[in-house]
Design an enzyme around this catalytic site. Structure first.
Site, PDB file in Angstrom:
ATOM      1  N   HIS A  65     -24.244 -26.434 -39.771  1.00  0.00           N
ATOM      2  CA  HIS A  65     -24.264 -26.455 -41.224  1.00  0.00           C
ATOM      3  C   HIS A  65     -24.092 -27.904 -41.656  1.00  0.00           C
ATOM      4  O   HIS A  65     -23.020 -28.479 -41.500  1.00  0.00           O
ATOM      5  CB  HIS A  65     -23.119 -25.581 -41.746  1.00  0.00           C
ATOM      6  N   ARG A 117     -17.192 -29.468 -45.338  1.00  0.00           N
ATOM      7  CA  ARG A 117     -17.129 -28.113 -45.863  1.00  0.00           C
ATOM      8  C   ARG A 117     -18.163 -27.908 -46.982  1.00  0.00           C
ATOM      9  O   ARG A 117     -18.680 -28.865 -47.557  1.00  0.00           O
ATOM     10  CB  ARG A 117     -15.715 -27.775 -46.327  1.00  0.00           C
ATOM     11  N   ILE A 170     -19.035 -29.976 -50.518  1.00  0.00           N
ATOM     12  CA  ILE A 170     -18.369 -31.277 -50.523  1.00  0.00           C
ATOM     13  C   ILE A 170     -19.332 -32.393 -50.932  1.00  0.00           C
ATOM     14  O   ILE A 170     -18.933 -33.487 -51.309  1.00  0.00           O
ATOM     15  CB  ILE A 170     -17.706 -31.582 -49.160  1.00  0.00           C
ATOM     16  N   LYS A 225     -22.788 -32.794 -49.244  1.00  0.00           N
ATOM     17  CA  LYS A 225     -23.709 -33.204 -48.177  1.00  0.00           C
ATOM     18  C   LYS A 225     -25.128 -33.351 -48.717  1.00  0.00           C
ATOM     19  O   LYS A 225     -25.787 -34.366 -48.489  1.00  0.00           O
ATOM     20  CB  LYS A 225     -23.713 -32.160 -47.042  1.00  0.00           C
ATOM     21  N   SER A 226     -25.578 -32.317 -49.457  1.00  0.00           N
ATOM     22  CA  SER A 226     -26.941 -32.353 -49.985  1.00  0.00           C
ATOM     23  C   SER A 226     -27.113 -33.483 -50.983  1.00  0.00           C
ATOM     24  O   SER A 226     -28.144 -34.156 -50.990  1.00  0.00           O
ATOM     25  CB  SER A 226     -27.279 -31.029 -50.667  1.00  0.00           C
ATOM     26  N   ASP A 228     -28.860 -28.443 -45.093  1.00  0.00           N
ATOM     27  CA  ASP A 228     -28.092 -27.211 -45.023  1.00  0.00           C
ATOM     28  C   ASP A 228     -28.007 -26.593 -43.637  1.00  0.00           C
ATOM     29  O   ASP A 228     -26.941 -26.322 -43.144  1.00  0.00           O
ATOM     30  CB  ASP A 228     -28.624 -26.166 -46.009  1.00  0.00           C
ATOM     31  N   GLU A 256     -30.703 -27.429 -51.952  1.00  0.00           N
ATOM     32  CA  GLU A 256     -30.061 -26.919 -53.145  1.00  0.00           C
ATOM     33  C   GLU A 256     -29.125 -27.984 -53.688  1.00  0.00           C
ATOM     34  O   GLU A 256     -28.287 -28.508 -52.970  1.00  0.00           O
ATOM     35  CB  GLU A 256     -29.246 -25.660 -52.842  1.00  0.00           C
ATOM     36  N   ARG A 283      -8.988 -47.613 -39.733  1.00  0.00           N
ATOM     37  CA  ARG A 283      -8.991 -48.803 -40.559  1.00  0.00           C
ATOM     38  C   ARG A 283      -9.700 -49.963 -39.880  1.00  0.00           C
ATOM     39  O   ARG A 283     -10.187 -50.873 -40.527  1.00  0.00           O
ATOM     40  CB  ARG A 283      -7.549 -49.219 -40.912  1.00  0.00           C
TER      41      ARG A 283
END
Lengths: 92, 322
Positions: free
Chosen positions: B142, B158, B161, B163-164, B181, B206, B247
């Site tokens: 995913h 998740r 969040i 991604k797309s 997706d 989407e 960091r």
């Protein structure tokens, strides 16, 4: 990771056109109300129930048996809600 | 269902391996279940104990010459014994003539028999490639896969969040979308991961609040790619004040997909943070490292050098007051 609580149930798609765009959207909207991670599986393919593209990709026709799996805080409630939604035929 | 039907194999391999059907039907009692092939050799002499009958069988020149030397009755007997096994299919390379009564027995036993003009070695390498492709270990992830400056970035995190949205932003900046997706990842050879999209979804994505958009029709052919090697996973995470984020970049984190290890970069997100630019930097940093330059290590070395020099200078100046 809420102690890895998992709930699973099986349901059969019963509306004649299958899970096309509109039912997929309804299912995803309902799934998104829950905190648990939700998955739909059929024929060896597992998709995220909160993703419209994923649910549409299943192209589940009527008669398809879906396994709904929930992982997280409200998994039981979530899986039951999705099962009854699919079993109701999305009001079609 | 496990394996691939011989008809499906024929469909995939016909052109590439220049196959033609010599027996009556593509129907076989068995499916192909692994990428290995077999040359029956010893089985033709009657030694069937270790006969790997469940693989695609190749009858090369050695096998055909041997069969031709046998008495017709003996030949018929051994061939019916061999074809009594539920062999998926048999191939005769280099345009070899099928020894009598192979075609008849193959048809009777429902073992499809193919011929090809290819040399045996050439055929073996082509057919192995076809079978390996078909039987490569695969998984679905995913996330979104984008080619950023030639580096395959797999964006995960998740649901909802962003991604797309990040993928769309990258496309807008001239990078190429492979899949959104749902990314299907296959392992090639031992350590190469190839990601691709789904035929039904194509290059649609989407965007919440907007709905489904088709990236190819909006941005054109330059904005998409059919498949791409997966090189770095970029995991988007909610900012968590308790989490200790990287960091320096001296310690590289890794993740494993289908047993193949790739670098993992975890990016905390919060309002006002430009994930797209960071994703581009991740890709460029990966390239720079691939060319043998490690910026964090270089920086650390430089710092040590400056400290060393300062210490030397202060020792030199010790007790020397003007």
């Amino acid at each position: 990771m809420d102690g890895g609580r998992v709930h699973e149930a099986k349901v059969t798609v019963c509306n004649v056109p299958g899970i096309h765009a509109r039912p997929a959207a309804i299912l995803v909207q309902r799934a998104s109300l829950f905190k648990a991670d939700l998955f739909l599986a059929t024929r060896g393919l597992t998709v995220n129930a909160k993703s419209i593209m994923g649910v549409m990709m299943l192209a589940a026709e009527t008669g398809t048996e879906l396994t709904i799996r929930g992982e997280g805080p409200d998994e039981r409630e979530a899986v039951e809600a999705l099962c009854s939604l699919v079993a109701s035929g999305f009001g079609e | 269902m496990i394996g691939m039907t011989v008809a499906a194999f024929y469909e995939r391999a016909r052109e590439r391996c220049r196959l033609r059907l010599l027996s009556h039907s593509l129907h076989s009692r068995s499916r192909l279940v692994c990428a290995e092939i077999n040359r029956p050799q010893l089985a033709l002499t009657g030694y069937m104990e270790d006969f790997l009958w469940d693989r695609l069988q190749i009858l090369g020149r050695t096998e055909v010459n041997y069969l031709e030397k046998l008495e017709p009755r003996e030949r018929g007997k051994i061939l019916s014994q061999i074809l009594g096994f539920a062999i998926p299919c048999v191939v005769l390379p280099r345009g070899l003539q099928a020894p009598e009564p192979l075609v008849l027995l193959a048809s009777q036993n429902e073992v499809p028999l193919f011929g090809t003009e290819m040399e045996t070695i050439e055929f073996v390498s082509e057919v192995s490639a076809v079978l390996e492709e078909a039987f490569a270990p695969a998984t679905t992830v995913h996330g979104s896969l984008v080619d950023v400056y030639g580096v395959g970035l797999l964006l995960t995190g998740r649901s909802a969040i962003g991604k797309s949205e990040t993928a769309l932003d990258l496309v807008e900046r001239g990078h190429r979308l492979v899949a959104d997706d749902i990314v299907t990842i296959r392992r090639r050879r031992s350590a190469i991961l190839i990601g691709s999209g789904n035929e039904l979804l194509r290059h649609c994505m989407e965007i919440r609040g907007l709905g489904i958009i088709d990236v190819q029709s909006i941005f054109g052919i330059r904005a998409i790619r059919g498949f791409k090697r997966v090189e770095v996973e970029v995991k988007l995470q909610e900012w968590n004040a308790d989490e200790r984020y990287e960091r320096l970049g001296l310690q590289e984190r890794e993740t494993a997909i289908l047993g193949v290890t790739i670098p993992l970069v975890e990016i905390p997100i919060f309002p006002g943070k430009n994930i797209t630019v960071i994703a581009e930097a991740v890709a460029l940093n990966y390239l720079v490292k691939a060319y043998g330059y490690h910026p964090a290590a270089r920086f650390s070395d430089n710092l040590l050098e400056v400290i060393r020099r300062k210490r030397a200078l202060s020792r030199l100046a010790e007790g020397d007051s003007e």
